[in-house]
Design an enzyme around this catalytic site. Structure first.
Site, PDB file in Angstrom:
ATOM      1  N   MET A  30      14.716-109.109  -9.260  1.00  0.00           N
ATOM      2  CA  MET A  30      15.820-110.090  -9.073  1.00  0.00           C
ATOM      3  C   MET A  30      15.241-111.349  -9.175  1.00  0.00           C
ATOM      4  SD  MET A  30      18.418-108.198  -6.435  1.00  0.00           S
ATOM      5  CE  MET A  30      17.821-108.882  -4.979  1.00  0.00           C
ATOM      6  N   HIS A  34       7.086-113.810  -7.553  1.00  0.00           N
ATOM      7  CA  HIS A  34       5.996-114.516  -6.572  1.00  0.00           C
ATOM      8  C   HIS A  34       4.834-113.337  -7.073  1.00  0.00           C
ATOM      9  CE1 HIS A  34       7.037-111.076  -4.158  1.00  0.00           C
ATOM     10  NE2 HIS A  34       8.261-111.526  -3.668  1.00  0.00           N
ATOM     11  N   GLY A  36       3.508-110.817  -5.610  1.00  0.00           N
ATOM     12  CA  GLY A  36       3.881-109.304  -5.213  1.00  0.00           C
ATOM     13  C   GLY A  36       4.413-109.057  -6.685  1.00  0.00           C
ATOM     14  N   HIS A  37       5.495-109.729  -7.388  1.00  0.00           N
ATOM     15  CA  HIS A  37       6.110-109.068  -8.651  1.00  0.00           C
ATOM     16  C   HIS A  37       4.795-109.172  -9.731  1.00  0.00           C
ATOM     17  CE1 HIS A  37       9.714-111.031  -7.092  1.00  0.00           C
ATOM     18  NE2 HIS A  37      10.202-109.816  -7.274  1.00  0.00           N
ATOM     19  N   GLY A 147       7.438-102.473  -5.234  1.00  0.00           N
ATOM     20  CA  GLY A 147       6.668-102.853  -4.092  1.00  0.00           C
ATOM     21  C   GLY A 147       6.788-101.988  -2.986  1.00  0.00           C
ATOM     22  N   GLN A 153      13.397 -98.497  -0.003  1.00  0.00           N
ATOM     23  CA  GLN A 153      13.946 -98.649  -1.634  1.00  0.00           C
ATOM     24  C   GLN A 153      13.177 -97.477  -2.138  1.00  0.00           C
ATOM     25  OE1 GLN A 153      15.217-102.086  -3.741  1.00  0.00           O
ATOM     26  NE2 GLN A 153      13.044-102.047  -4.522  1.00  0.00           N
ATOM     27  N   SER A 185       7.997-112.371  -0.322  1.00  0.00           N
ATOM     28  CA  SER A 185       9.147-112.010  -0.493  1.00  0.00           C
ATOM     29  C   SER A 185      10.011-113.202  -1.057  1.00  0.00           C
ATOM     30  CB  SER A 185       9.865-111.555   1.090  1.00  0.00           C
ATOM     31  OG  SER A 185      11.302-111.480   0.695  1.00  0.00           O
ATOM     32  N   SER A 186      10.765-112.698  -1.936  1.00  0.00           N
ATOM     33  CA  SER A 186      11.603-113.933  -2.563  1.00  0.00           C
ATOM     34  C   SER A 186      12.318-114.876  -1.269  1.00  0.00           C
ATOM     35  CB  SER A 186      12.537-113.322  -3.400  1.00  0.00           C
ATOM     36  OG  SER A 186      11.952-112.801  -4.553  1.00  0.00           O
ATOM     37  N   ARG A 187      12.784-113.968  -0.503  1.00  0.00           N
ATOM     38  CA  ARG A 187      13.497-114.570   0.847  1.00  0.00           C
ATOM     39  C   ARG A 187      12.943-115.460   1.593  1.00  0.00           C
ATOM     40  NH1 ARG A 187      16.566-109.825   0.437  1.00  0.00           N
ATOM     41  NH2 ARG A 187      18.759-110.030  -0.139  1.00  0.00           N
TER      42      ARG A 187
HETATM   43  O1  PAF Z   1      13.762-104.709  -5.405  1.00  0.00           O
HETATM   44  C1  PAF Z   1      14.312-105.460  -6.111  1.00  0.00           C
HETATM   45  O2  PAF Z   1      14.388-106.805  -6.305  1.00  0.00           O
HETATM   46  C2  PAF Z   1      15.801-104.842  -6.355  1.00  0.00           C
HETATM   47  O3  PAF Z   1      16.255-104.218  -5.312  1.00  0.00           O
HETATM   48  C3  PAF Z   1      15.794-104.089  -7.812  1.00  0.00           C
HETATM   49  C4  PAF Z   1      14.699-102.774  -7.741  1.00  0.00           C
HETATM   50  C5  PAF Z   1      15.277-104.997  -8.687  1.00  0.00           C
HETATM   51  C6  PAF Z   1      17.172-103.516  -7.918  1.00  0.00           C
HETATM   52  O4  PAF Z   1      18.027-104.725  -8.164  1.00  0.00           O
END
Ligand code: PAF
Length: 295
Positions: A30, A34, A36-37, A147, A153, A185-187
Site C-alpha cells: 500500500m 520502508h 520491510g518492503h 511480510g 494476513q 510498519s508504514s504506521r
Molecule cells: O500488507 C499490505 O500492505 C496490504 O494488506 C496488502 C497485502 C498490500 C493488500 O492491500
C-alpha cells in the site's frame, strides 16, 4: 522500471514474460515503502526473473473509523526507490480500475480470520483477500512475497490460495526491526518520540513470552509473564490482545501439544500482540518453532 496503471496494460506488459515461462515475483503493497518492503523486493529480485510491485491503498480493508484518508501516501519517493532497486514493473491502479463497480463480488475468508485482527477490524481480511485475489488474477505471479509481521494476513492468504487452488507460491519473509525491536510498519510514521519507546515494548513482551515458552514453560506461564510485563510497561488499557496461536489456523493454543505431528512439517506457533500506542494501533508477532522433543 515501467509504471502501469490499468489492468489491460499490466496483462500486455507481462504476457511476453509469461510466454517465455519467466518466474514472475510479486510484492503487493500500500506504498509508504520502508526497509520491510525492500527486503521482500530483494528476495523477489533474487529468486525471480521479473519483479512486479503494486502500490494501492485498498479502501475495502479499512473500517469506517480507520485511517484510510490519512494513511501515508508517498508515491513519488516510493517510485524512485523502486526504480533504484531495478524493479521491472510498478502497478499503481486507481480505485475505479481495481473496483469497477460498487458492491462487486468479494472474497469471504472463513474461520482463520474470526479472531484477533479479524475480530477487532471486522471485514478487514475480506477486503485484504479480495484485493489480493484481484491482484493475483491481474499479475498471475509465480511467487508472491508478504511480510511475516502481518502474520494473520499471511495465514489468510495461504488459506485462500490453498482453498481456491491458486498456482502461486506464498513466501513470508521475517519481520525487519529497528534496533529497539520495534517492527517496521508504514504506521510507525504516526508515532512521536515517546510513543516509539512505548511501541518498542511490544517486542520486549513477545521476547519475554518466547523465553518462558522456549525454556519449557507452559503457554499459561509464558502468557502470565507477558501480561505482567505489559501491565507494567505499556500504557494502561492499550493492550488489545496477547496470545499464543497456531500460526496456520490462528486458533488460540493453551498448550503446544496440539501441534504434535505437524512439527516435522515445520509448522510453528506464534506469539501475537496488538496494542494502541499514542493513538496508533500496532501489531507484532514472534514465531515459536516447537522442537520435536517438546511434543
Ligand atoms: O500488507 C499490505 O500492505 C496490504 O494488506 C496488502 C497485502 C498490500 C493488500 O492491500
Amino acid at each position: 522500471m515501467r509504471t502501469l496503471t490499468t489492468v489491460a496494460e499490466c496483462r500486455t506488459a507481462l504476457l511476453p514474460h509469461r510466454l517465455q515461462e519467466k518466474i514472475i515475483g510479486f510484492v503487493p503493497t500500500m506504498g509508504a515503502l520502508h526497509e520491510g518492503h525492500f527486503s521482500l523486493i530483494r528476495q523477489s529480485k533474487l529468486h525471480c526473473d521479473v519483479t512486479v510491485v503494486s502500490i494501492f491503498v485498498n479502501p475495502t480493508q479499512f473500517g469506517p473509523s480507520e485511517d484510510f484518508d490519512k494513511y501515508p501516501r508517498t508515491f513519488d519517493d516510493d517510485a524512485l526507490a523502486l526504480s533504484d532497486m531495478d524493479v521491472e514493473f510498478l502497478f499503481a491502479p486507481d480505485r475505479e480500475e481495481m473496483y469497477p463497480r460498487v458492491g462487486g463480488i468479494s472474497v469471504n475468508v472463513g474461520d482463520v480470520a474470526a479472531r484477533y485482527e479479524g475480530a477487532v477490524r471486522p471485514g478487514h481480511f475480506n477486503g485484504v483477500a479480495t484485493v489480493v485475489a484481484s491482484l493475483f488474477n491481474i499479475i498471475q505471479p509465480s511467487i508472491a512475497f508478504f511480510g511475516q509481521k502481518d502474520a494473520q494476513q499471511v495465514a489468510v492468504i495461504r488459506r485462500m490460495v490453498e482453498d481456491l487452488h491458486w498456482p502461486v507460491e506464498i513466501q513470508a519473509m521475517p519481520t525487519i526491526r529497528e534496533e529497539s525491536g520495534l517492527a517496521l510498519s508504514s504506521r510507525n510514521r504516526y508515532l512521536d518520540e515517546g510513543s516509539r519507546i512505548d511501541a518498542a515494548m511490544l517486542y520486549r513482551v513477545l521476547e519475554n513470552v518466547a523465553n518462558v515458552l522456549e525454556n519449557h514453560g507452559s503457554v499459561g506461564q509464558a502468557l502470565e509473564h507477558g501480561f505482567e510485563l505489559a501491565r507494567r510497561e505499556i500504557p494502561a488499557h492499550s493492550l488489545d490482545y496477547l496470545d499464543v496461536v497456531d500460526s496456520e489456523t490462528f486458533q488460540s493454543l493453551t498448550s503446544l501439544e496440539p501441534l504434535g505431528e505437524r512439527i516435522n512439517e515445520g509448522i510453528s506457533a506464534a506469539i501475537i500482540i496488538a496494542a494502541r500506542i499514542g493513538g496508533t494501533r500496532l501489531i507484532d508477532n514472534r514465531p515459536v518453532t516447537i522442537k520435536a522433543e517438546r511434543s
